[in-house]
Design an enzyme around this catalytic site. Structure first.
Site, mmCIF file in Angstrom:
data_model
loop_
_atom_site.group_PDB
_atom_site.id
_atom_site.type_symbol
_atom_site.label_atom_id
_atom_site.label_comp_id
_atom_site.label_asym_id
_atom_site.label_seq_id
_atom_site.Cartn_x
_atom_site.Cartn_y
_atom_site.Cartn_z
ATOM 1 N N TYR A 53 0.844 -1.191 0.000
ATOM 2 C CA TYR A 53 0.000 0.000 0.000
ATOM 3 C C TYR A 53 0.884 1.247 0.000
ATOM 4 O O TYR A 53 1.236 1.799 1.046
ATOM 5 C CB TYR A 53 -0.938 0.004 1.205
ATOM 6 C CG TYR A 53 -2.013 -1.067 1.152
ATOM 7 C CD1 TYR A 53 -2.313 -1.740 -0.028
ATOM 8 C CD2 TYR A 53 -2.734 -1.409 2.284
ATOM 9 C CE1 TYR A 53 -3.294 -2.724 -0.075
ATOM 10 C CE2 TYR A 53 -3.725 -2.386 2.246
ATOM 11 C CZ TYR A 53 -3.993 -3.042 1.067
ATOM 12 O OH TYR A 53 -4.964 -4.008 1.029
ATOM 13 N N PRO A 209 -15.985 -3.156 0.833
ATOM 14 C CA PRO A 209 -17.353 -3.580 1.136
ATOM 15 C C PRO A 209 -18.428 -2.582 0.717
ATOM 16 O O PRO A 209 -19.600 -2.942 0.646
ATOM 17 C CB PRO A 209 -17.334 -3.732 2.656
ATOM 18 C CG PRO A 209 -16.298 -2.758 3.115
ATOM 19 C CD PRO A 209 -15.237 -2.813 2.048
ATOM 20 N N GLY A 211 -18.562 -1.007 -2.201
ATOM 21 C CA GLY A 211 -18.590 -0.872 -3.654
ATOM 22 C C GLY A 211 -20.010 -0.765 -4.199
ATOM 23 O O GLY A 211 -20.881 -1.542 -3.834
#
Length: 289
Positions: A53, A209, A211
């Protein structure tokens, strides 16, 4: 905040995915730390990160270092916070993602993550994605070795199918405690994996979650007009954000589900955390499907 089991740990039912704090468009360090602190203040005790990340052209581990600094700067206790990180992916300079599941690479990645996080053992270490060029059993076998050496307390896998969950169980046994796959109202193709995790007692951590859900469906919040949907209908009736409804719906799917929504603003993570206490009625769940 309600709590759920994640292997040997108990964590808040809503976790926090820290990726937005380090990839493209990330906030500055000050806002990033304030956002992590807001998550902790709201009762979140699971923070998900990864060595990959970071923004293209940046340094691997940016997000892990940021999370470690935020925890060190927090004014309260943090020994109850589970930091879950991942290894096996990287970034290209043009913004793409690479996959590297070689056991030697995973060992080096885990040891580098240990140093960046400043811990004696990583609470939850996850294989970020299966590498098609490396036998899956070899990749998860490397994580087992790390656990046996005391460098990792528990193991998770991510972006996997049901067959790979079964194979990981055979290699890892009780060391395997979680599966992290994409799952949301818009993307539900990991339904078989979610159900298998429920049967096996493995935590299922939906990434991305939220989306398919627009920022706001409530009048007067300043968000753009949202498309009509069952989630927005329930949100308007409850006077909460549609994101809270999504997360409460996910929690209703199985007692092993622990969503890990992201967020780069304190208000976002506080709103997500509040979903742990939102109980949807049978009629509402039937409407949401």
């Amino acid at each position: 905040m309600q709590y759920r089991n994640l292997g040997p740990f108990q964590v808040g039912a809503i976790g926090y995915g820290a990726m937005p704090l380090s990839i493209e468009g990330h906030p500055d360090e000050t806002r990033a730390q304030v956002t992590v602190h807001a998550a902790l203040d709201a009762g979140i005790t699971l923070i998900d990160t990864a060595d990959s990340y970071y923004a293209p052209g940046g340094e691997p581990g940016h997000n892990e270092l940021l999370v470690a600094r935020a925890l060190a700067a927090y004014g309260g206790a943090t020994d109850h916070v589970l930091v879950a990180t991942k290894g096996g992916r990287g970034r290209t300079d043009d913004g793409g993602w690479t996959v590297q599941g070689d056991p030697g690479h995973l060992r080096r990645a885990a040891e580098a993550s240990l140093k960046r996080l400043g811990v004696e053992a990583i609470g939850l270490y996850q294989l970020h994605k299966p590498d098609p060029g490396v036998p899956f059993a070899e990749s998860v076998g490397a994580l087992r070795e790390l656990a046996e050496e005391g460098k990792v307390r528990a193991v998770g896998i991510s972006n996997v199918d049901t067959g790979q969950i079964g194979e990981a169980r055979r290699v890892l046994g009780d060391l395997l405690v979680s599966v992290q796959n994409r799952y949301s109202p818009a993307v539900r193709d990991s339904e078989p994996e979610l159900r298998l995790c429920a049967e096996l007692g493995l935590a299922f951590l939906p990434w991305s979650p939220l989306g398919g859900i627009s920022r706001s469906a409530l009048e007067g919040t300043g968000g753009a007009p949202a498309p009509d949907s069952a989630f927005h209908t329930v949100a308007r009736a409850r006077n909460v954000s549609p994101q809270q409804v999504v997360l409460a719906w996910l929690l209703s799917l199985s007692p092993t589900v622990v969503p890990i929504p992201g967020g780069s603003r304190p208000a976002s993570v506080r709103d997500s955390a509040a979903a742990a206490d939102l109980v949807l009625s049978g009629a509402e769940l039937a409407l949401l499907g």
